[in-house]
Design an enzyme around this catalytic site. Structure first.
Site, short mmCIF file in Angstrom:
data_model
loop_
_atom_site.label_atom_id
_atom_site.label_comp_id
_atom_site.label_asym_id
_atom_site.label_seq_id
_atom_site.Cartn_x
_atom_site.Cartn_y
_atom_site.Cartn_z
N ASP A 106 0.83 -1.21 0.00
CA ASP A 106 0.00 0.00 0.00
C ASP A 106 0.87 1.26 0.00
O ASP A 106 0.36 2.36 0.30
CB ASP A 106 -0.90 0.03 1.24
N ASP A 152 -6.35 -8.82 13.84
CA ASP A 152 -5.87 -10.15 14.20
C ASP A 152 -6.65 -10.73 15.38
O ASP A 152 -7.08 -11.88 15.36
CB ASP A 152 -4.36 -10.12 14.49
#
Length: 488
Positions: A90, A236
């Site tokens: 990104d 996560d």
């Protein structure tokens, strides 16, 4: 008097929260000690058929470490026709060009370069887009500051012998642990998590978490759990709870190591801490009620609550520390009974239990008691002091998470200290001192003044507590100011 009762109530509730949390930590410690003999357990036999694996490398503006990361992953020992490596980039700087140049050095390896110009979802968004294109049956993930073990896949894949296993997490180790006092203190904290907490939970089949990197997933598990979602800063932890609530089993293996670099400056530590603590609070709001409603053993629910709300400990520490000033003053003026201090002393057992968790992890990691005893004598109080000194910063993050205030995913700057990259030359350090840093300096002065008053009045019950707060806020303030000044 009403204000005094309110003050005492805040102090008592904060101490009670710390005490209850310490009981959960103490139980994890007992579970760890009971399971210690399994720490060196040999992996399951190699599978008859090695599956196809996709390694995902989420990257955003990582000029100083991405070369090292790609070089390390290129050495992965696994059948080439069964390995795909996705670089999920990104980046908005020269990192993109550097990555493409680096992967061109390995034409024999199946590198897939995926560049997004729209960072929707940040890391979670990148992982989700990569997953949709991944051909692997299993998905390993490494952040940019990691140096994966070439044998990682050969060590972890065998633990998926059961179709119920959805994720295998490995233990983080530290490339630059001895770089400074700050990195040693971070290692002190992380080792307790990766030894006591992860082993303690996993050994009793309680919920554990994928740590965002250094782990490997069964692709079908991610999809079944609802894929990566970006409504929290800790995607996560969020995915971990969604998967385990659906019945997937997680495996934690401490003998499989995943080396990484620790943030070497306080501003980077704070950035990381803010994301972890706020994201943890967001996950608590998202999952706590649902977990309590699940058909799960009572013990698993208790540990899930302690796990999800562990970042709230910083709010409790901040409230206890501030209210303790008023409680002390009331005691000096004879407005409260001495018995209150005796009862408060009982709750201090909580701090002793928490300290014991970190000490056991420290001695175990050192593989020695006597040789590391002297280091522990000064490392433990320093660690506790700095943890208290981060209470204001982290309490703000937790409050934002619990109250639903959203903020963007701010990555932790990486440095490659081991590779010789200097701190002063890092272009990702920005000189912007937040208001909380100045408030930490004020709290340093306040609690230093309290230390002086304790000595003057001869009231020593709270002296150690206030001394640690003065030292902790002082270290955090001066380290923060020094770190932010690097970006001038």
């Amino acid at each position: 008097m009403i204000f005094l009762y309110i003050l005492i109530g805040i102090y008592a509730l904060g101490m009670l929260f710390i005490f209850l949390y310490s009981l959960a930590q103490g139980h994890l410690l007992l579970s760890f000690l009971r399971s210690k003999k399994y720490l060196g357990k040999v992996a399951h036999p190699h599978p008859e058929r090695w599956p196809k694996v996709t390694i995902q490398l989420p990257v955003f503006n990582e000029l100083y470490v991405v070369d090292r990361l790609i070089s390390a992953v290129a050495k992965m020992n696994y059948p080439a026709d069964l390995l795909e490596i996705q670089v999920l980039d990104d980046s908005t700087d020269q990192t993109a060009e550097l990555i493409q140049k680096k992967i061109a050095e390995f034409p024999e390896i199946n590198f897939q370069y995926i560049h997004r110009t729209d960072r929707t979802g940040f890391k979670a968004g990148a992982l989700k887009e990569g997953l949709a294109k991944a051909s692997g049956e299993f998905i390993a993930i490494f952040d940019a500051d990691f140096v994966p073990d070439p044998e990682f896949l050969l060590k972890t894949i065998p633990y998926f012998s059961s179709e119920k296993v959805g994720m295998v997490q490995t233990r983080w180790t530290h490339l630059n642990k001895n770089y400074s006092l700050l990195t040693r203190l971070q290692a002190f904290a992380l080792d307790a998590h990766f030894l006591i907490e992860q082993i303690g939970r996993n050994s009793q089949h309680a919920f554990i978490n994928f740590n965002g990197t250094g782990g490997i997933w069964r692709k079908s598990c991610i999809i079944d759990a609802g894929d990566w979602q970006d409504d929290t800063l800790t995607e996560d932890l969020d995915l971990s709870y969604r998967a385990q609530r659906k019945g997937w089993e997680f495996v934690y293996r401490p003998e499989i190591e995943s080396p990484a670099e620790l943030p070497p400056i306080m501003s980077a530590v704070k950035s990381q801490q803010f994301r972890w603590t706020k994201g943890g609070a967001e996950c608590a709001g998202k999952h706590a009620i649902a977990v309590l409603g699940e058909n799960l053993p009572f013990g698993i629910k208790i540990h899930a609550m302690a796990h999800l709300f562990n970042s709230s400990l910083f709010i409790a520490i901040l409230l206890v520390s501030l209210s303790s000033i008023g409680v002390w003053w009331a005691g000096v003026q004879g407005l409260i009974s001495d018995n209150l201090f005796k009862v408060a002393g009982l709750f201090m057992i909580g701090f002793v239990i928490i300290a014991g968790v970190y000490l056991v992890a420290y001695f175990y990691e050192k593989r020695s008691f006597w040789r590391s005893l002297f280091q522990a004598i000064y490392m433990l109080p320093l660690f506790l002091s700095v943890s208290m000194g981060l209470a204001l910063h982290n309490a703000q993050a937790v409050w934002e998470g619990l109250s639903g205030k959203k903020s963007p995913f701010i990555r932790t700057p990486k440095f490659n200290i081991e590779g010789g990259t200097g701190l002063e030359s890092n272009s990702y350090i920005k000189f912007k001192i937040p208001a909380t840093t100045w408030m930490e300096g004020i709290l340093m002065l306040v609690f230093s003044g309290m230390v002086g008053l304790h000595i003057y009045w001869g009231t020593f019950e709270m002296l150690p507590f206030h001394l640690m707060l003065a030292v902790g806020y002082g270290l955090v303030f001066f380290s923060s100011f020094k770190a932010y000044s690097l970006g001038k």
